[in-house]
Motif scaffolding. Structure first.
Motif, PDB file in Angstrom:
ATOM      1  N   ILE A  40      62.920  13.684  91.168  1.00 15.84           N
ATOM      2  CA  ILE A  40      63.573  14.822  91.598  1.00 15.84           C
ATOM      3  C   ILE A  40      64.792  15.405  90.886  1.00 15.84           C
ATOM      4  O   ILE A  40      65.148  14.704  90.223  1.00 15.84           O
ATOM      5  N   GLU A  41      64.970  16.483  91.145  1.00 21.38           N
ATOM      6  CA  GLU A  41      65.944  17.338  90.817  1.00 21.38           C
ATOM      7  C   GLU A  41      67.449  16.996  91.140  1.00 21.38           C
ATOM      8  O   GLU A  41      67.480  17.377  92.339  1.00 21.38           O
ATOM      9  N   LEU A  42      68.291  16.252  90.688  1.00 18.47           N
ATOM     10  CA  LEU A  42      69.551  16.049  91.277  1.00 18.47           C
ATOM     11  C   LEU A  42      70.588  17.211  90.816  1.00 18.47           C
ATOM     12  O   LEU A  42      70.386  17.824  89.707  1.00 18.47           O
ATOM     13  N   LEU A  61      68.359   7.934  84.240  1.00 17.50           N
ATOM     14  CA  LEU A  61      69.314   8.720  85.468  1.00 17.50           C
ATOM     15  C   LEU A  61      70.549   8.240  85.271  1.00 17.50           C
ATOM     16  O   LEU A  61      71.423   9.271  85.554  1.00 17.50           O
ATOM     17  N   LEU A  62      70.868   7.076  84.625  1.00 17.98           N
ATOM     18  CA  LEU A  62      72.507   6.849  84.224  1.00 17.98           C
ATOM     19  C   LEU A  62      73.137   7.940  82.954  1.00 17.98           C
ATOM     20  O   LEU A  62      74.055   8.316  82.981  1.00 17.98           O
ATOM     21  N   ARG A  63      72.087   8.045  82.239  1.00 15.89           N
ATOM     22  CA  ARG A  63      72.530   9.229  81.084  1.00 15.89           C
ATOM     23  C   ARG A  63      72.553  10.570  81.747  1.00 15.89           C
ATOM     24  O   ARG A  63      73.595  11.190  81.419  1.00 15.89           O
ATOM     25  N   ASN A  64      71.848  10.954  82.556  1.00 16.86           N
ATOM     26  CA  ASN A  64      71.720  12.306  83.158  1.00 16.86           C
ATOM     27  C   ASN A  64      72.930  12.452  83.997  1.00 16.86           C
ATOM     28  O   ASN A  64      73.683  13.539  84.282  1.00 16.86           O
ATOM     29  N   ALA A  65      73.332  11.339  84.417  1.00 19.17           N
ATOM     30  CA  ALA A  65      74.763  11.334  85.420  1.00 19.17           C
ATOM     31  C   ALA A  65      76.036  11.380  84.827  1.00 19.17           C
ATOM     32  O   ALA A  65      77.061  11.299  85.172  1.00 19.17           O
TER      33      ALA A  65
END
Length: 166
Positions: A40-42, A61-65
């Motif tokens: 999903i798009e966060l 996911l952790l990198r994108n956050a």
């Protein structure tokens, strides 16, 4: 953990005439929370700074956050928890834990992320580095509370990380 086993039901019961179809359906529906969030798009993450996290499996996911993710050597090896393995084979389990922890500590993380309670407990018993569930880190990155295990751990400001890279 349990989720992985549920995802394997279709394979495990493929020869059972009564359960093969049902098991395949359950396996197809099973999804880890990180798989769901990755699909999903966060929103943009909160400005918490940049914490260096060791994670023994790739986690975009952790990198994108906004976290700096370091993958330890031999990341594919078990930490030694494996359900009741740490109870039934404590000596071998401890050797696996020590090997996993040594590889993780070599990455010099500020925190360790894992998505399995057995791994969190096992790895945490062999290191002084805080071990946090992946979802706790993501919750914090998107505006939730800072995980209590990280009290006293200060991430670097994101600007200093960007400046250092330039």
């Amino acid at each position: 953990g349990c989720g992985t086993t549920i995802k394997d039901y279709g394979h495990m019961l493929r020869l059972d005439p009564d359960y093969a179809g049902k098991a395949a359906k359950v396996s197809a529906l099973a999804k880890d929370i990180t798989e769901y969030l990755g699909a999903i798009e966060l929103p943009a993450p909160a400005e918490i700074g940049r914490l260096t996290v060791a994670y023994h499996a790739a986690c975009s996911l952790l990198r994108n956050a906004g976290f700096t993710v370091r993958e330890p050597a031999e990341g594919h090896l078990c930490c030694g928890s494996a359900g009741t393995y740490n109870i039934m084979q404590p000596e071998i389990s401890a050797k696996l834990r020590d090997r996993k922890v040594k590889n993780i500590e070599r990455t010099r993380p500020q925190a360790i992320a894992a998505g399995n309670i057995g791994c969190i407990t096992q790895i945490g018993s062999g290191t002084g580095i805080p071990v946090v569930h992946t979802i706790e880190l993501l919750d914090w990155a998107y505006g939730g509370p800072k995980p209590k295990q990280l009290e006293g751990v200060e991430p670097e400001p994101r600007e200093s990380v960007v400046e250092a890279a330039e």
